[in-house]
Design an enzyme around this catalytic site. Structure first.
Site, mmCIF file in Angstrom:
data_model
loop_
_atom_site.group_PDB
_atom_site.id
_atom_site.type_symbol
_atom_site.label_atom_id
_atom_site.label_comp_id
_atom_site.label_asym_id
_atom_site.label_seq_id
_atom_site.Cartn_x
_atom_site.Cartn_y
_atom_site.Cartn_z
ATOM 1 N N HIS A 160 -1.475 -5.587 1.839
ATOM 2 C CA HIS A 160 -2.780 -6.249 1.759
ATOM 3 C C HIS A 160 -2.575 -7.641 1.198
ATOM 4 O O HIS A 160 -1.742 -7.850 0.332
ATOM 5 C CB HIS A 160 -3.724 -5.470 0.824
ATOM 6 N N ASN A 202 -0.885 -0.075 7.677
ATOM 7 C CA ASN A 202 -0.333 -1.429 7.860
ATOM 8 C C ASN A 202 0.356 -1.968 6.605
ATOM 9 O O ASN A 202 0.560 -3.167 6.466
ATOM 10 C CB ASN A 202 -1.405 -2.384 8.396
ATOM 11 N N LYS A 258 0.838 -1.184 0.000
ATOM 12 C CA LYS A 258 0.000 0.000 0.000
ATOM 13 C C LYS A 258 0.891 1.260 0.000
ATOM 14 O O LYS A 258 2.121 1.172 0.157
ATOM 15 C CB LYS A 258 -0.960 -0.084 1.192
ATOM 16 N N GLU A 266 -10.194 -10.146 -6.390
ATOM 17 C CA GLU A 266 -9.173 -9.093 -6.379
ATOM 18 C C GLU A 266 -8.213 -9.209 -7.565
ATOM 19 O O GLU A 266 -7.830 -8.194 -8.156
ATOM 20 C CB GLU A 266 -8.413 -9.142 -5.041
ATOM 21 N N ARG A 318 3.982 -7.035 8.981
ATOM 22 C CA ARG A 318 3.415 -5.955 9.807
ATOM 23 C C ARG A 318 4.036 -5.938 11.200
ATOM 24 O O ARG A 318 4.248 -4.866 11.783
ATOM 25 C CB ARG A 318 1.898 -6.120 9.888
ATOM 26 N N TYR A 377 -12.506 -2.512 -1.535
ATOM 27 C CA TYR A 377 -12.881 -2.496 -0.115
ATOM 28 C C TYR A 377 -14.404 -2.403 0.074
ATOM 29 O O TYR A 377 -14.868 -1.909 1.110
ATOM 30 C CB TYR A 377 -12.195 -1.323 0.591
ATOM 31 N N THR A 401 -4.006 -7.915 10.916
ATOM 32 C CA THR A 401 -4.404 -6.631 10.315
ATOM 33 C C THR A 401 -3.963 -5.456 11.181
ATOM 34 O O THR A 401 -3.454 -4.451 10.685
ATOM 35 C CB THR A 401 -5.943 -6.591 10.142
ATOM 36 N N PHE A 430 -14.126 4.505 8.903
ATOM 37 C CA PHE A 430 -12.808 4.840 8.331
ATOM 38 C C PHE A 430 -12.765 4.659 6.816
ATOM 39 O O PHE A 430 -11.718 4.856 6.192
ATOM 40 C CB PHE A 430 -11.711 3.980 8.980
HETATM 41 N N1 LIG Z 1 -10.280 0.504 12.584
HETATM 42 C C1 LIG Z 1 -9.645 0.845 11.469
HETATM 43 N N2 LIG Z 1 -9.166 2.086 11.310
HETATM 44 C C2 LIG Z 1 -8.532 2.459 10.189
HETATM 45 N N3 LIG Z 1 -8.305 1.627 9.164
HETATM 46 C C3 LIG Z 1 -8.736 0.369 9.271
HETATM 47 C C4 LIG Z 1 -9.430 -0.099 10.436
HETATM 48 N N4 LIG Z 1 -9.747 -1.392 10.238
HETATM 49 C C5 LIG Z 1 -9.277 -1.713 9.035
HETATM 50 N N5 LIG Z 1 -8.671 -0.674 8.443
HETATM 51 C C6 LIG Z 1 -8.027 -0.630 7.136
HETATM 52 O O1 LIG Z 1 -8.822 -1.375 6.227
HETATM 53 C C7 LIG Z 1 -8.045 -2.432 5.671
HETATM 54 C C8 LIG Z 1 -8.937 -3.607 5.400
HETATM 55 O O2 LIG Z 1 -9.433 -4.067 6.618
HETATM 56 P P1 LIG Z 1 -9.917 -5.562 6.782
HETATM 57 O O3 LIG Z 1 -10.744 -5.615 7.993
HETATM 58 O O4 LIG Z 1 -10.476 -6.041 5.492
HETATM 59 O O5 LIG Z 1 -8.568 -6.299 7.150
HETATM 60 P P2 LIG Z 1 -7.548 -7.137 6.283
HETATM 61 O O6 LIG Z 1 -8.283 -7.987 5.312
HETATM 62 O O7 LIG Z 1 -6.617 -7.834 7.192
HETATM 63 O O8 LIG Z 1 -6.719 -6.020 5.592
HETATM 64 P P3 LIG Z 1 -6.264 -5.975 4.106
HETATM 65 O O9 LIG Z 1 -7.552 -6.154 3.319
HETATM 66 O O10 LIG Z 1 -5.648 -4.619 3.918
HETATM 67 O O11 LIG Z 1 -5.309 -7.110 3.951
HETATM 68 C C9 LIG Z 1 -6.951 -2.689 6.702
HETATM 69 O O12 LIG Z 1 -5.806 -3.292 6.153
HETATM 70 C C10 LIG Z 1 -6.669 -1.289 7.182
HETATM 71 O O13 LIG Z 1 -5.802 -0.622 6.274
#
Ligand SMILES: Nc1ncnc2c1ncn2[C@@H]1O[C@H](COP(=O)(O)OP(=O)(O)OP(=O)(O)O)[C@@H](O)[C@H]1O
Length: 211
Positions: free
Chosen positions: A174, A171, A66, A185, A161, A106, A150, A114
């Site tokens: 992805h 973080n 990212k 995706e 991470r 997303y 995450t 957020f």
């Molecule tokens: N509470 C939060 N505050 C800010 N950003 C968040 C929060 N929760 C998730 N995100 C962002 O949204 C992304 C997607 O969240 P998701 O819950 O799908 O987790 P993930 O699948 O582990 O992450 P990713 O899809 O990025 O691999 C996270 O990687 C993070 O960048």
């Protein structure tokens, strides 16, 4: 794993097996009756869909660095970890995603508070995203293990991470969280013709063989 998922994997594997058998027969016939040049290595398994075949050595996942990971110069480290593990890079691009692409990627988070900030951070162009498709056994699950939790504060040392981040909003990477997500995706980020390249690695014998 749910029975339906197991059946889907088995049926994917069966379809893949059939495709390989047909490919092998065509290749054999070509060797016998065509000109004697060896078949090219690239696209040798073009019967494989761009999102791969979950549950086989041709399983594929979408991994992205990212904008914070690109800005912080962590691209080579993240690529290196997947390469050294033995996974095969079959898709790679650098881009500032459109708002539409980020929103679709997303979509399941669209009701979260957020969400707007997440889409802006991915698309505002302060740094691009590096999108990748990686291939190999269990790459979907292992890719997530390699990324770590995450929320980086819960990520173990030795994970990407856990080694490099502190905040869930930054973080750096992805990874697809299931076969269904990988299919969605990879198709979304790499839908263009020829953007995912099937190729035979000389390392396969030493990395993915079970004897
Ligand atoms: N509470 C939060 N505050 C800010 N950003 C968040 C929060 N929760 C998730 N995100 C962002 O949204 C992304 C997607 O969240 P998701 O819950 O799908 O987790 P993930 O699948 O582990 O992450 P990713 O899809 O990025 O691999 C996270 O990687 C993070 O960048």
């Amino acid at each position: 794993m749910a029975t339906s998922s197991r059946q889907a994997l088995r049926s994917n594997a069966a379809r893949f097996g059939a495709a390989v058998a047909v490919g092998a027969a065509v290749s054999f016939a070509f060797t016998l009756y065509g000109n004697s040049k060896a078949a090219p290595t690239l696209h040798a398994d073009s019967a494989v869909p761009i999102y791969g075949v979950p549950g086989t050595a041709k399983e594929r996942t979408f991994i992205a660095v990212k904008p914070d990971g690109v800005q912080r110069g962590l691209v080579s480290d993240i690529i290196g970890r997947f390469e050294r593990r033995g996974y095969k890079l079959v898709g790679l691009k650098l881009l500032v995603p459109s708002v539409a692409l980020a929103k679709e990627h997303y979509a399941d988070l669209s009701s979260k508070p957020f969400f707007a900030g997440l889409v802006d951070y991915m698309t505002n162009g302060k740094a691009p995203v590096v999108g990748m498709v990686w291939e190999g056994p269990a790459v979907i699950k292992q890719g997530r293990v390699m990324l770590g939790a995450t929320d980086p504060k819960a990520a173990g040392p030795g994970t990407i991470r856990g080694d490099y981040c502190l905040s869930i909003g930054r973080n750096i990477c992805h990874g697809s969280d299931s076969a269904e997500s990988a299919e969605k995706e990879i198709s979304l980020w790499f839908g263009g013709r020829g953007e995912v390249v099937s190729w035979a690695s000389n390392n396969d014998e030493w990395v993915v063989s079970d004897n």
